[in-house]
Design an enzyme around this catalytic site. Structure first.
Site, PDB file in Angstrom:
ATOM      1  N   ILE A 155       0.845  -1.262   0.153  1.00 40.23           N
ATOM      2  CA  ILE A 155       0.033   0.010  -0.219  1.00 40.23           C
ATOM      3  C   ILE A 155       0.840   1.500  -0.026  1.00 40.23           C
ATOM      4  CG2 ILE A 155      -1.850  -1.107   1.187  1.00 40.23           C
ATOM      5  CD1 ILE A 155      -1.151   0.470   3.572  1.00 40.23           C
ATOM      6  N   CYS A 156       0.386   2.179  -0.847  1.00 37.38           N
ATOM      7  CA  CYS A 156       1.045   3.481  -0.815  1.00 37.38           C
ATOM      8  C   CYS A 156       0.552   4.382   0.393  1.00 37.38           C
ATOM      9  CB  CYS A 156       0.485   4.168  -2.123  1.00 37.38           C
ATOM     10  SG  CYS A 156       1.255   5.571  -2.412  1.00 37.38           S
TER      11      CYS A 156
END
Ligand SMILES: [Zn+2]
Lengths: 211, 427
Positions: A155-156
């Protein structure tokens, strides 16, 4: 938004006899600093964060006995966070060590959108430079479905996460990463993914045939 | 294609025998010759050059090294052919790493070690090096395929792994230590490590490995908005390590508040990545072949075409234990090094009698190293214009003394805690 960091001299120090007071005061001091660096976080995340126990042992997976000590603290923080979520009726993840060394973790996380529960596999490795760097949380089932993700389903994280982690290393652990990293990500991305049709509810086929 | 050409030849032969009129014979023979030529061209396929034993300075169009060896003839480089002795490890074969690998391959570097765990995707095609037909291959395999075609003289070793995991890190360390390429080399088996990764976590891992191995390395980075970048030289104990101070990045001048991040993680441009790869490999060549000034830190602001430079001393309070050990070792050898450097400088000064360009049309002066921007990591020195810290410092935090609290903690059993979490998880 970039906020000027407090000068080192302003860090509060306390001298008290009782351990309990030390802990409470440490939360207070964190709370004071959070006010300067936590703009951009929602109030719930902020209040939850201050109630997850902080860790003290600075040790990574290559540090032998010290890592075992750290692992104990990780478990305590996860137990406290999970209990808190349950008591607030906001249970949203399951995580446990996938190997005896405690360097790989697997589990599930879920998010409720329009009264439907969307559940995903969750996994991550503890990096060799932990806790100086945070674990990179992965949701492999969503790999390639959103731009807010690096390859492998990592995930960013928001621009707010890494500065807060760096500032609080080594006091933040896995529980803090889930609270500050994964929870806001799910809240921001899952509604978009559902509304755009990128992910479907597992009962979707059944419910449409019933209707 | 070969099959079709063959069929065409057979058809021509049949046509020739079936035609009774001899006036067409000549033109049919001509077509046949043409097809035969095409066949031999098709059979030859793409030409792969063979390995060369020595780098020749001979200026002929069949010599792949003639223009590089000319650097030596012109006096820029003392001994270009030494490049074949060097091993360079490139961590991260993305937009910067792959281009750096190609540049070093074309320069005739001795050996390249390539590390990445990713595969080639169509989304990578806005950057250089990888081709659409390589989509789906691991970046390391695709790189080896292209690089070995460009220059078969380079020894290529590829590692498809994630260096941040415990297992990946062990393989990474072992591969850097391996001296099979040049056994007599001191230290590790590589001359330089280039970090071309795209995240802070992986940079910290390269830093950890290089501090432990006392290995000089260079860092490179491109900002997530694709309009700035930097390269940095890190010599354990001598310069600041990557953990000595929060990472230094070039301020793009774009206000964080106006930067729209919704729906995207990072932008990228082949131009910025190409520029940074070029700066990185230029610094690498200067470092390996000992020419010019090797930059300790060089930033690139694409919006303003501004290149800030600086140098950083190590932090005696660095959080990285291996960095502190290297700092101690460096302090011990420093007096001898300084004396040797001084003697060398005096010797050079005595040999220079007249300035090479007496008129100095461009008003160029040599800046003494002391005048460069040297920043102390532990003090709150103002940073040179255009540079900012990417992350804040860790708060000053005292490790707990062994108190009653800790002795209570020691009573806790890890298995007990695991069971407690599992019990919570079960409901
Ligand atoms: Zn350091």
């Amino acid at each position: 938004m970039r906020v000027s960091e407090p000068k080192k001299g302003t860090t509060l120090r306390f001298k008290t006899e009782s351990c309990r007071e030390i802990i409470i005061l440490r939360f207070l001091s964190l709370g004071l600093e959070l006010r300067t660096t936590m703009e951009g976080w929602d109030p719930t995340t902020k209040s939850t964060l201050t109630q997850i126990p902080l860790l003290t042992v600075k040790a990574g997976p290559r540090d032998g006995a010290a890592w075992t000590q750290r692992l104990k603290e990780e478990y305590k923080a996860l137990i406290a966070y999970t209990s808190m979520n349950k008591s607030r009726d906001n249970d949203w993840f399951r995580i446990s060590a996938a190997n005896p060394e405690g360097t790989r973790w697997t589990g599930k996380c879920w998010y409720v959108h329009n009264l439907l529960k969307y559940e995903f596999d969750l996994q991550f490795d503890i990096p060799v430079t932990y806790p100086a760097t945070a674990p990179e949380l992965e949701l492999p089932q969503l790999d390639g479905k959103t731009h807010k993700m690096y390859r492998g389903g990592k995930i960013c994280l928001t621009v707010h996460f890494k500065p807060l982690w760096a500032k609080n290393s080594p006091r933040f652990g896995i529980a803090h990463a889930l609270c500050l990293g994964l929870a806001p990500w799910l809240a921001a991305e899952i509604p978009i993914l559902v509304d755009s049709g990128m992910i479907k509810h597992k009962d979707d086929a059944v419910s449409t045939s019933e209707a | 294609m070969e099959v079709e050409l063959k069929r065409m030849l057979t058809d021509l032969q049949n046509l020739k025998t079936s035609l009774s009129d001899p006036s067409h014979q000549a033109s049919i023979d001509q077509i046949r010759l043409c097809v035969e030529n095409l066949t031999s061209l098709a059979m030859a396929g793409p030409t792969r050059r063979t390995k060369v034993k020595d780098m020749s300075a001979e200026v002929v169009d069949s010599n792949p090294y003639s223009r590089l060896m000319a650097l030596q003839r012109m006096g820029i480089v003392d001994n270009y052919e030494r490049i074949r002795e060097f091993s360079v490890a490139i961590v991260g074969i993305g937009g910067v790493g792959s281009v750096a690998a190609e540049m070093l391959t074309r320069c005739g570097i001795g050996r390249l070690l390539l590390y990445d765990y990713d595969t080639v995707e169509l989304a990578n095609m806005n950057r250089l090096f990888f081709r659409p037909e390589q989509v789906g291959m691991t970046k390391t395999d695709a790189a080896v395929q292209t690089l070995s075609e460009i220059n078969p003289d380079v020894v290529l070793e590829s590692f498809t792994l994630n260096i941040t995991t415990v297992q990946g890190f062990e393989t990474f360390i072992a591969s850097l230590k391996n001296k099979s390429f040049r056994q007599e080399k001191e230290g590790t088996g590589v001359d330089l490590v280039l970090s071309c990764v795209d995240n802070y976590e992986a940079r910290m891992v390269v830093n950890q490995a290089c501090n432990e191995l006392n290995q000089t390395w260079m860092e490179s980075g491109v900002s997530e908005d694709a309009v700035s970048g930097h390269i940095q030289l890190l010599i354990p104990g001598e310069t600041a390590c990557f953990a000595c101070a929060p990472p230094l990045v070039v301020a793009s001048g774009v206000d964080e508040r106006t930067l729209k991040r919704d729906g995207v993680c990072a932008a990228s441009l082949p131009t910025t990545m190409g520029v940074v790869a070029g700066l990185l490999v230029q610094n690498t060549l200067k470092f390996l072949l000992k020419f010019g000034n090797v930059s300790p830190y060089l930033g690139y602001n694409a919006l303003k075409d501004f290149f800030p430079t600086m140098a950083m001393k190590p932090n005696p309070q660095c959080s990285n234990g291996a960095c502190l050990e290297r700092q101690k070792e460096y302090m011990l050898i420093k007096p001898a090094r300084d004396a040797a450097a001084k003697a060398k400088m005096e010797e050079e000064l005595s040999t220079i009698e007249i300035p090479i360009h007496a008129d100095n049309e461009w008003n160029i002066s040599v800046v003494d190293d002391c005048d460069a921007n040297i920043v102390n990591t532990q003090s709150s020195d103002a940073l040179p214009e255009g540079l900012v810290h990417e992350l804040p410092n860790a708060d000053v935090y005292e490790q707990q003394q062994p108190t009653t609290e800790e002795s209570i903690e020691n009573v806790d059993d890890l298995e007990d805690l695991k069971r407690k979490l599992e019990a919570l998880n079960a409901h």
